[in-house]
Design an enzyme around this catalytic site. Sequence first.
Site, PDB file in Angstrom:
ATOM      1  N   HIS A  62       0.844  -1.168   0.085  1.00 38.10           N
ATOM      2  CA  HIS A  62      -0.108   0.094   0.064  1.00 38.10           C
ATOM      3  C   HIS A  62       0.751   1.142   0.002  1.00 38.10           C
ATOM      4  O   HIS A  62       1.921   1.199   0.554  1.00 38.10           O
ATOM      5  CB  HIS A  62      -0.861  -0.109   1.224  1.00 38.10           C
ATOM      6  CG  HIS A  62      -1.709  -1.206   1.421  1.00 38.10           C
ATOM      7  ND1 HIS A  62      -2.325  -1.720   2.640  1.00 38.10           N
ATOM      8  CD2 HIS A  62      -2.333  -1.989   0.458  1.00 38.10           C
ATOM      9  CE1 HIS A  62      -2.851  -2.852   2.543  1.00 38.10           C
ATOM     10  NE2 HIS A  62      -3.224  -3.019   1.104  1.00 38.10           N
ATOM     11  N   LYS A  72       6.321   6.588   6.706  1.00 35.44           N
ATOM     12  CA  LYS A  72       5.658   6.033   7.976  1.00 35.44           C
ATOM     13  C   LYS A  72       7.096   5.392   8.803  1.00 35.44           C
ATOM     14  O   LYS A  72       8.139   5.095   8.266  1.00 35.44           O
ATOM     15  CB  LYS A  72       5.102   4.411   7.533  1.00 35.44           C
ATOM     16  CG  LYS A  72       3.750   4.999   6.829  1.00 35.44           C
ATOM     17  CD  LYS A  72       3.174   3.596   6.250  1.00 35.44           C
ATOM     18  CE  LYS A  72       1.936   3.902   5.077  1.00 35.44           C
ATOM     19  NZ  LYS A  72       1.638   2.523   4.610  1.00 35.44           N
ATOM     20  N   TYR A 132       1.904   1.982  13.317  1.00 33.33           N
ATOM     21  CA  TYR A 132       2.531   2.876  12.177  1.00 33.33           C
ATOM     22  C   TYR A 132       2.119   4.386  12.936  1.00 33.33           C
ATOM     23  O   TYR A 132       1.184   4.568  13.437  1.00 33.33           O
ATOM     24  CB  TYR A 132       1.248   2.773  11.257  1.00 33.33           C
ATOM     25  CG  TYR A 132       1.133   1.626  10.615  1.00 33.33           C
ATOM     26  CD1 TYR A 132       1.197   1.307   9.318  1.00 33.33           C
ATOM     27  CD2 TYR A 132       0.090   0.601  11.341  1.00 33.33           C
ATOM     28  CE1 TYR A 132       0.632   0.098   8.634  1.00 33.33           C
ATOM     29  CE2 TYR A 132      -0.520  -0.635  10.746  1.00 33.33           C
ATOM     30  CZ  TYR A 132      -0.044  -0.733   9.488  1.00 33.33           C
ATOM     31  OH  TYR A 132      -0.672  -1.925   8.958  1.00 33.33           O
ATOM     32  N   ASP A 170      -6.403  -6.532  -1.800  1.00 33.42           N
ATOM     33  CA  ASP A 170      -5.124  -6.942  -2.188  1.00 33.42           C
ATOM     34  C   ASP A 170      -4.864  -8.063  -2.989  1.00 33.42           C
ATOM     35  O   ASP A 170      -4.058  -7.962  -4.024  1.00 33.42           O
ATOM     36  CB  ASP A 170      -4.088  -7.226  -0.728  1.00 33.42           C
ATOM     37  CG  ASP A 170      -3.987  -6.004   0.180  1.00 33.42           C
ATOM     38  OD1 ASP A 170      -4.153  -4.818  -0.229  1.00 33.42           O
ATOM     39  OD2 ASP A 170      -3.577  -6.218   1.365  1.00 33.42           O
TER      40      ASP A 170
END
Length: 184
Positions: A62, A72, A132, A170
């Site tokens: 992603h 991130k 995250y 996905d």
Amino acid sequence: MIVNETKLKGCYILEPKVFEDSRGFFMETFNFEKFEKKVGYKPNFVQDNVSKSSYGVIRGLHQQSPPYSQAKLVYVLQGNVIDVAVDARKNSPTFGQYVSVDLSSRNRKQLFIPKGFLHGFSVISDTVIFAYKCEGFYNKESELNVNPLDKDLNIDWGIRNDDRILSEKDLNAISFKELEPIEL
């Protein structure tokens, strides 16, 4: 904090200092000043996320398209994952290459993933709680998804084919070849 740049420029493995004794441990998961000094980048983290998954789950790959791209800082609170960052930056000398890092609550390593990278992970413990820190807020309309089982990327997720658990999103995502390189 120990900081090691990976083979992909701007992508770093961080090892926080951990203070352990008979009571348990203490560690600082993020310090802006130390991060800026060691990495040379001033992150603007605005959103923290936590996910829980079970063995065999593969999440990713992603990213969000500009202007909603997200850097991130990821780490594991409980369990173990294989964490993957794929360079999708237009004109990058490492475009299409990836790094794979073992992140666990035991080794306490973190991975900093800059803007322009795809990100995903696979769960190789019974369960995992994954954290995250994100630059930029989530923006559904800007989502970029690449199938984590893409044969051209050939990522070893550490999960047998029969044990893999992926979302429909996905599984039905585009191939890496179909991805328009990310221009920042």
